[in-house]
Design a protein around this motif. Structure first.
Motif, mmCIF file in Angstrom:
data_model
loop_
_atom_site.group_PDB
_atom_site.id
_atom_site.type_symbol
_atom_site.label_atom_id
_atom_site.label_comp_id
_atom_site.label_asym_id
_atom_site.label_seq_id
_atom_site.Cartn_x
_atom_site.Cartn_y
_atom_site.Cartn_z
ATOM 1 N N ARG A 1 0.811 -1.212 0.000
ATOM 2 C CA ARG A 1 0.000 0.000 0.000
ATOM 3 C C ARG A 1 0.847 1.266 0.000
ATOM 4 O O ARG A 1 0.542 2.231 0.682
ATOM 5 C CB ARG A 1 -0.993 -0.017 1.150
ATOM 6 C CG ARG A 1 -1.948 -1.197 1.091
ATOM 7 C CD ARG A 1 -3.266 -0.898 1.744
ATOM 8 N NE ARG A 1 -4.177 -2.020 1.602
ATOM 9 C CZ ARG A 1 -4.924 -2.257 0.536
ATOM 10 N NH1 ARG A 1 -4.891 -1.471 -0.482
ATOM 11 N NH2 ARG A 1 -5.716 -3.302 0.491
ATOM 12 N N CYS A 2 1.924 1.245 -0.777
ATOM 13 C CA CYS A 2 2.745 2.438 -0.970
ATOM 14 C C CYS A 2 2.005 3.373 -1.935
ATOM 15 O O CYS A 2 1.196 2.928 -2.742
ATOM 16 C CB CYS A 2 4.091 2.077 -1.584
ATOM 17 S SG CYS A 2 5.063 0.927 -0.600
ATOM 18 N N THR A 3 2.296 4.664 -1.847
ATOM 19 C CA THR A 3 1.692 5.606 -2.791
ATOM 20 C C THR A 3 2.153 5.298 -4.202
ATOM 21 O O THR A 3 1.366 5.271 -5.137
ATOM 22 C CB THR A 3 2.062 7.062 -2.418
ATOM 23 O OG1 THR A 3 1.550 7.330 -1.121
ATOM 24 C CG2 THR A 3 1.479 8.043 -3.413
ATOM 25 N N GLY A 4 3.462 5.067 -4.346
ATOM 26 C CA GLY A 4 3.991 4.807 -5.676
ATOM 27 C C GLY A 4 5.243 3.970 -5.638
ATOM 28 O O GLY A 4 5.916 3.866 -4.609
ATOM 29 N N SER B 1 -3.705 -0.086 -5.006
ATOM 30 C CA SER B 1 -3.284 1.021 -4.156
ATOM 31 C C SER B 1 -1.956 1.670 -4.523
ATOM 32 O O SER B 1 -1.736 2.834 -4.187
ATOM 33 C CB SER B 1 -3.229 0.561 -2.700
ATOM 34 O OG SER B 1 -2.272 -0.479 -2.556
ATOM 35 N N THR B 2 -1.055 0.964 -5.156
ATOM 36 C CA THR B 2 0.272 1.510 -5.431
ATOM 37 C C THR B 2 0.376 1.956 -6.881
ATOM 38 O O THR B 2 0.270 1.145 -7.802
ATOM 39 C CB THR B 2 1.372 0.467 -5.131
ATOM 40 O OG1 THR B 2 1.256 0.055 -3.768
ATOM 41 C CG2 THR B 2 2.762 1.053 -5.358
ATOM 42 N N LEU C 1 0.850 6.331 -11.997
ATOM 43 C CA LEU C 1 0.701 7.512 -11.150
ATOM 44 C C LEU C 1 1.260 8.739 -11.869
ATOM 45 O O LEU C 1 0.635 9.792 -11.880
ATOM 46 C CB LEU C 1 1.421 7.285 -9.814
ATOM 47 C CG LEU C 1 1.349 8.404 -8.798
ATOM 48 C CD1 LEU C 1 -0.082 8.675 -8.361
ATOM 49 C CD2 LEU C 1 2.213 8.050 -7.579
ATOM 50 N N ASN D 1 8.150 17.182 -5.618
ATOM 51 C CA ASN D 1 8.817 16.004 -5.075
ATOM 52 C C ASN D 1 10.309 16.291 -5.040
ATOM 53 O O ASN D 1 10.834 16.992 -5.909
ATOM 54 C CB ASN D 1 8.532 14.763 -5.935
ATOM 55 C CG ASN D 1 8.973 13.492 -5.236
ATOM 56 O OD1 ASN D 1 8.605 13.251 -4.095
ATOM 57 N ND2 ASN D 1 9.781 12.695 -5.903
#
Length: 183
Positions: free
Chosen positions: A3-6, A67-68, A104, A171
């Motif tokens: 469940r990492c963002t990216g 989720s990732t 993403l 970022n």
């Protein structure tokens, strides 16, 4: 699932126009751009797997993943004329695999790669890595964000505020100590 963002990966194109996932311009002393995929894939990765194609990598990255986001870094070619070709091939493959919702963002040190992506698919999120463009320039050119080595922001602290004011993605990369993270 973590469940990492990216999760970021790097894309290069072989001499025979196969998109592969690898960071360095050379693979076991063979230039990626000067070698065919058949030549490169003869040498297995340290874990015994074959050097992944982008097709295989995205397919696996979509499996059981809600989720990732996949962060696709398109590495610049030595031959600058190939950069828009690589960008288009990546977008074509993502579309073919119906993977748009899994990507993403697209990031690159090549401005031409990002301009090509924005020209073909304006809804795609793009972030520039080089650090040589101001937030104002990025916004004018339709690039969605800055993804710069952290010292670029320390050298240009007003870029953070400007980017936020322009609703650009921010970022920073390779921040390895607490003082820099806190900054």
């Amino acid at each position: 699932q973590m469940r990492c963002t990216g999760s970021e990966f790097d894309v290069r194109m072989t001499a025979d126009d196969v998109l592969i996932v690898t960071h360095d311009p050379d693979y076991h002393e063979m230039g990626v751009e000067e070698s065919s995929y058949a030549e490169l894939s003869k040498i297995l990765l340290p874990n015994g797997e074959v050097l992944p194609t982008l097709r295989d990598y995205i397919s696996v990255g979509m499996t059981n993943n809600d989720s990732t986001g996949l962060v696709c870094e398109i590495k610049p070619s030595k031959d600058k004329d190939r950069n828009p070709i690589i960008a288009k091939k990546v977008l074509d493959l993502v579309k073919e695999l119906e993977a748009e919702n899994h990507i993403l963002s697209y990031i690159s040190f090549s401005y031409k790669v990002l301009e090509t992506i924005e020209g073909i698919q304006p809804a795609a999120l793009t972030q520039y890595l080089d650090g040589s463009k101001s937030p104002t320039q990025l916004q004018e050119d339709g690039i969605d964000g800055l993804d710069y080595y952290f010292t670029k922001f320390q050298d240009n602290p007003n870029w953070i505020t400007t980017a936020k004011d322009k609703n650009l993605i921010l970022n920073a990369w390779t921040v390895n100590n607490v003082e820099d993270i806190d900054w």
